[in-house]
Design a protein around this motif. Structure first.
Motif, PDB file in Angstrom:
ATOM      1  N   ILE A 265       3.339 -11.971 -14.156  1.00 23.80           N
ATOM      2  CA  ILE A 265       2.206 -11.098 -14.165  1.00 23.80           C
ATOM      3  C   ILE A 265       1.745 -11.610 -12.184  1.00 23.80           C
ATOM      4  CG2 ILE A 265       0.361  -9.872 -14.447  1.00 23.80           C
ATOM      5  CD1 ILE A 265       1.835 -10.799 -17.254  1.00 23.80           C
ATOM      6  N   ARG A 266       1.044 -11.007 -11.198  1.00 24.94           N
ATOM      7  CA  ARG A 266       0.552 -11.746  -9.931  1.00 24.94           C
ATOM      8  C   ARG A 266      -0.952 -10.220  -9.526  1.00 24.94           C
ATOM      9  NH1 ARG A 266       3.267 -15.273 -11.194  1.00 24.94           N
ATOM     10  NH2 ARG A 266       4.589 -15.860  -9.208  1.00 24.94           N
ATOM     11  N   PHE A 267      -2.533 -11.830  -9.692  1.00 28.30           N
ATOM     12  CA  PHE A 267      -3.574 -11.031  -9.526  1.00 28.30           C
ATOM     13  C   PHE A 267      -3.831 -10.883  -8.814  1.00 28.30           C
ATOM     14  CE2 PHE A 267      -8.110 -10.326 -10.190  1.00 28.30           C
ATOM     15  CZ  PHE A 267      -7.743  -9.115 -10.875  1.00 28.30           C
ATOM     16  N   LYS A 268      -4.447 -10.366  -7.689  1.00 31.56           N
ATOM     17  CA  LYS A 268      -5.444 -10.375  -6.255  1.00 31.56           C
ATOM     18  C   LYS A 268      -6.194  -9.556  -6.444  1.00 31.56           C
ATOM     19  CE  LYS A 268      -1.072 -11.191  -4.558  1.00 31.56           C
ATOM     20  NZ  LYS A 268      -0.170 -11.446  -2.568  1.00 31.56           N
ATOM     21  N   VAL A 269      -7.560 -10.017  -5.668  1.00 31.29           N
ATOM     22  CA  VAL A 269      -8.713  -9.533  -4.602  1.00 31.29           C
ATOM     23  C   VAL A 269      -9.159 -10.015  -4.009  1.00 31.29           C
ATOM     24  CG1 VAL A 269     -10.322 -10.867  -6.571  1.00 31.29           C
ATOM     25  CG2 VAL A 269     -11.067  -8.747  -5.933  1.00 31.29           C
ATOM     26  N   GLY A 270      -9.373  -9.138  -3.352  1.00 29.92           N
ATOM     27  CA  GLY A 270     -10.125  -9.507  -1.549  1.00 29.92           C
ATOM     28  C   GLY A 270      -9.453  -7.831  -0.898  1.00 29.92           C
ATOM     29  N   LEU A 271      -9.637  -8.813   0.574  1.00 29.19           N
ATOM     30  CA  LEU A 271      -9.479  -7.824   1.515  1.00 29.19           C
ATOM     31  C   LEU A 271      -8.247  -7.314   1.573  1.00 29.19           C
ATOM     32  CD1 LEU A 271     -11.308  -6.443   3.825  1.00 29.19           C
ATOM     33  CD2 LEU A 271     -11.183  -8.711   5.429  1.00 29.19           C
TER      34      LEU A 271
ATOM     35  N   TYR B 289      -2.675   1.035   7.350  1.00 32.83           N
ATOM     36  CA  TYR B 289      -2.914   1.901   8.533  1.00 32.83           C
ATOM     37  C   TYR B 289      -2.982   3.500   8.219  1.00 32.83           C
ATOM     38  CZ  TYR B 289      -0.138  -1.538  10.895  1.00 32.83           C
ATOM     39  OH  TYR B 289      -0.186  -3.224  11.356  1.00 32.83           O
ATOM     40  N   HIS B 290      -3.603   3.848   8.579  1.00 27.02           N
ATOM     41  CA  HIS B 290      -3.877   5.321   7.993  1.00 27.02           C
ATOM     42  C   HIS B 290      -3.021   5.985   7.776  1.00 27.02           C
ATOM     43  CE1 HIS B 290      -5.955   9.746   7.686  1.00 27.02           C
ATOM     44  NE2 HIS B 290      -6.818   9.281   8.066  1.00 27.02           N
ATOM     45  N   GLU B 291      -1.894   6.522   7.019  1.00 28.60           N
ATOM     46  CA  GLU B 291      -1.213   7.540   7.096  1.00 28.60           C
ATOM     47  C   GLU B 291      -0.849   8.293   7.710  1.00 28.60           C
ATOM     48  OE1 GLU B 291      -1.258  10.236   3.207  1.00 28.60           O
ATOM     49  OE2 GLU B 291      -3.115  10.360   3.992  1.00 28.60           O
ATOM     50  N   GLU B 292      -1.805   9.111   8.253  1.00 30.52           N
ATOM     51  CA  GLU B 292      -1.629   9.855   9.340  1.00 30.52           C
ATOM     52  C   GLU B 292      -1.859   9.413  10.647  1.00 30.52           C
ATOM     53  OE1 GLU B 292      -4.629  13.383   8.445  1.00 30.52           O
ATOM     54  OE2 GLU B 292      -3.374  14.039   6.572  1.00 30.52           O
ATOM     55  N   THR B 293      -2.862   9.135  11.015  1.00 30.54           N
ATOM     56  CA  THR B 293      -3.192   8.296  12.426  1.00 30.54           C
ATOM     57  C   THR B 293      -2.515   6.860  13.135  1.00 30.54           C
ATOM     58  OG1 THR B 293      -5.208   7.284  11.736  1.00 30.54           O
ATOM     59  CG2 THR B 293      -5.297   9.324  12.351  1.00 30.54           C
ATOM     60  N   ASP B 294      -2.001   6.085  11.992  1.00 28.82           N
ATOM     61  CA  ASP B 294      -1.107   4.656  11.740  1.00 28.82           C
ATOM     62  C   ASP B 294      -2.337   4.286  13.094  1.00 28.82           C
ATOM     63  OD1 ASP B 294       0.880   5.492  11.188  1.00 28.82           O
ATOM     64  OD2 ASP B 294       1.725   5.755  13.512  1.00 28.82           O
ATOM     65  N   LYS B 295      -3.529   4.269  12.048  1.00 30.09           N
ATOM     66  CA  LYS B 295      -4.552   3.543  12.801  1.00 30.09           C
ATOM     67  C   LYS B 295      -5.374   1.889  12.016  1.00 30.09           C
ATOM     68  CE  LYS B 295     -10.021   3.635  13.326  1.00 30.09           C
ATOM     69  NZ  LYS B 295     -11.148   4.398  13.892  1.00 30.09           N
ATOM     70  N   PRO B 296      -5.321   0.949  12.029  1.00 35.33           N
ATOM     71  CA  PRO B 296      -5.259  -0.129  11.558  1.00 35.33           C
ATOM     72  C   PRO B 296      -6.735   0.268  10.538  1.00 35.33           C
ATOM     73  CG  PRO B 296      -4.491  -0.945  13.226  1.00 35.33           C
ATOM     74  CD  PRO B 296      -5.145   0.377  13.535  1.00 35.33           C
ATOM     75  N   THR B 297      -7.248  -0.212   9.204  1.00 34.33           N
ATOM     76  CA  THR B 297      -7.864  -0.172   8.592  1.00 34.33           C
ATOM     77  C   THR B 297      -7.512  -1.069   7.030  1.00 34.33           C
ATOM     78  OG1 THR B 297      -6.369   1.405   6.777  1.00 34.33           O
ATOM     79  CG2 THR B 297      -6.981   2.700   8.276  1.00 34.33           C
ATOM     80  N   GLU B 298      -9.620  -1.183   6.854  1.00 30.19           N
ATOM     81  CA  GLU B 298      -8.912  -2.411   6.523  1.00 30.19           C
ATOM     82  C   GLU B 298      -9.816  -2.286   4.791  1.00 30.19           C
ATOM     83  OE1 GLU B 298     -12.836  -5.122   8.158  1.00 30.19           O
ATOM     84  OE2 GLU B 298     -10.488  -5.606   8.386  1.00 30.19           O
ATOM     85  N   GLY B 299      -9.796  -2.814   3.350  1.00 27.15           N
ATOM     86  CA  GLY B 299     -11.406  -2.649   2.143  1.00 27.15           C
ATOM     87  C   GLY B 299     -10.988  -3.756   1.466  1.00 27.15           C
ATOM     88  N   TYR B 300     -11.974  -3.714   0.644  1.00 29.87           N
ATOM     89  CA  TYR B 300     -11.597  -5.083  -0.676  1.00 29.87           C
ATOM     90  C   TYR B 300     -10.968  -4.237  -1.766  1.00 29.87           C
ATOM     91  CZ  TYR B 300     -14.449  -8.715   1.807  1.00 29.87           C
ATOM     92  OH  TYR B 300     -15.130  -9.435   3.148  1.00 29.87           O
ATOM     93  N   PHE B 301      -9.885  -4.539  -2.127  1.00 27.41           N
ATOM     94  CA  PHE B 301      -9.164  -4.201  -3.496  1.00 27.41           C
ATOM     95  C   PHE B 301      -9.118  -5.476  -4.537  1.00 27.41           C
ATOM     96  CE2 PHE B 301      -8.795  -0.836  -0.420  1.00 27.41           C
ATOM     97  CZ  PHE B 301      -8.531  -0.114  -0.806  1.00 27.41           C
ATOM     98  N   GLU B 302      -8.935  -4.724  -5.637  1.00 21.15           N
ATOM     99  CA  GLU B 302      -8.154  -5.660  -7.015  1.00 21.15           C
ATOM    100  C   GLU B 302      -6.793  -5.505  -7.158  1.00 21.15           C
ATOM    101  OE1 GLU B 302     -10.026  -5.513 -10.498  1.00 21.15           O
ATOM    102  OE2 GLU B 302      -9.706  -3.551 -10.416  1.00 21.15           O
TER     103      GLU B 302
END
Length: 360
Positions: free
Chosen positions: A161-167, A171-184
């Motif tokens: 089991i692996r667990f991660k949280v952070g930034l 990439y955007h699914e339509e424009t390929d523009k780089p994106t970012e966000g905080y997720f678990e």
């Protein structure tokens, strides 16, 4: 996939999905090979004169279906085989069984021969806000019990089991523009070269404030984890099966014709659920094969024996299904409706070990 959508409340980001920063290799509930995000971009083509610029890959596996029982529980299962256009070596047999606010997830026969692409079964991936002030983690003292941002609990039986949280960066699914966000994010790691991989876990979703309090009671979780409210009856190539202790309901994904248990002495491929009350058996059954096609497969293969990408289209010809126009058009829907009127689509056989049964 199995994305659990939580309601949005003060102090909590609802839903879990967010385009910015989303890791496309870890869609919840999936078993998939993990690639570099650049390699996740689809190679969309115009493959023939009938179709446009599109990609609609068909599986050569027909087993995908579900069943419900007494309107209170249900099950879904499938045989996974990724298309040869990408990673045709990836296979798995997956099942999901639901009882009230619990989901039992089983996987078996996981295969992958693509080197450098580890296979993960994703438990969850949730957007947690722009600057999370907390760090969700496995329940104290138990690395096999996880709690996500919506207080859902994941009880994992074995596995890496692996667990991660952070930034996260994506990439955007339509424009390929780089994106970012905080997720678990949490997943079970099966390795890159896999033959016979498997997993088992149960999800507990809080239905009220009492359940939320339970989700944060370390001592209660410790005791609950020692005696989970279900039993795995079968977890092999032919059958995935569980029993819910509270209701006594049994549920099976029968992938291959075989004997199932003492009550179902023989069954062809089917989704089955049954319960017994006052010596009367109630059986719910469905055929996971829509049986829309007859005869040998019309798949096309290249010189290496790999499936060739084709577009999806349909017409009625001699009351049989023949591909000529894209699925989803009015003509297609009319064609399928005509076929449904003229053909019996579903045949399967279940032999019971009792004559006192109600079948739905």
């Amino acid at each position: 996939s199995m994305q659990i959508l939580a309601p949005e409340e003060p102090g909590r980001v609802g839903g879990g999905f967010r385009q910015e920063g989303w890791d496309w290799c870890h869609i919840p509930g999936t078993t998939a090979a993990v690639l570099d995000m650049h390699d996740m971009k689809a190679n969309v083509l115009n493959v023939d004169e009938y179709s446009g610029y599109e990609e609609m890959l068909l599986s050569d596996e027909w087993f995908a279906g579900g069943v419900t029982h007494k309107g209170k529980s249900g099950a879904y299962a499938m045989k996974l085989h990724e298309h040869d256009k990408y990673n045709g070596s990836l296979r798995a047999r997956k099942s999901f069984f639901t009882f009230k606010n619990r989901i039992i997830c089983l996987g078996s026969d996981i295969e992958n021969s693509l080197e450098g692409a580890p296979v993960h079964t994703t438990l969850f991936q949730n957007y947690v806000g722009n600057a999370p002030s907390w760090e969700p983690m496995p329940v104290e003292g138990r690395n096999d019990i996880l709690r996500d941002h919506s207080n859902a609990l994941y009880f994992v039986n074995g596995g890496n089991i692996r667990f991660k949280v952070g930034l996260q960066h994506s990439y955007h699914e339509e424009t390929d523009k780089p994106t970012e966000g905080y997720f678990e994010k949490a997943y079970i790691e099966h390795g890159d070269i896999v033959n016979g991989g498997r997993y088992e876990y149960m999800i507990f979703m809080p239905a009220d404030n009492k359940d939320v309090m339970f989700a944060h009671d370390e001592n209660a979780l410790e005791e609950y984890g020692k005696a989970l409210p279900y039993a795995v009856l079968r977890h092999d190539t032919s059958v995935h099966g569980v029993e819910d202790h509270a209701s006594g309901t049994r549920a099976f994904a029968v992938f291959e014709e075989c004997a199932v248990d003492s009550m179902i002495v023989r069954s062809t491929a089917a989704m089955l659920m049954y319960s017994i009350e006052a010596d009367e058996m109630t059986l719910s059954a469905s055929n996971p094969d829509l049986a829309l096609y007859e005869g040998p497969s019309d798949e096309k293969f290249d010189a290496d024996g790999k499936r060739i990408e084709r577009s999806i289209y349909v017409i009625v010809k001699n009351k049989k299904l023949s591909f000529v126009k894209r699925i989803g058009t009015e003509r297609t829907r009319a064609a399928i409706a005509e076929i449904l009127k003229t053909r019996a689509l579903s045949y399967f056989l279940i032999i019971l070990g009792t004559s006192n049964a109600i079948i739905s």
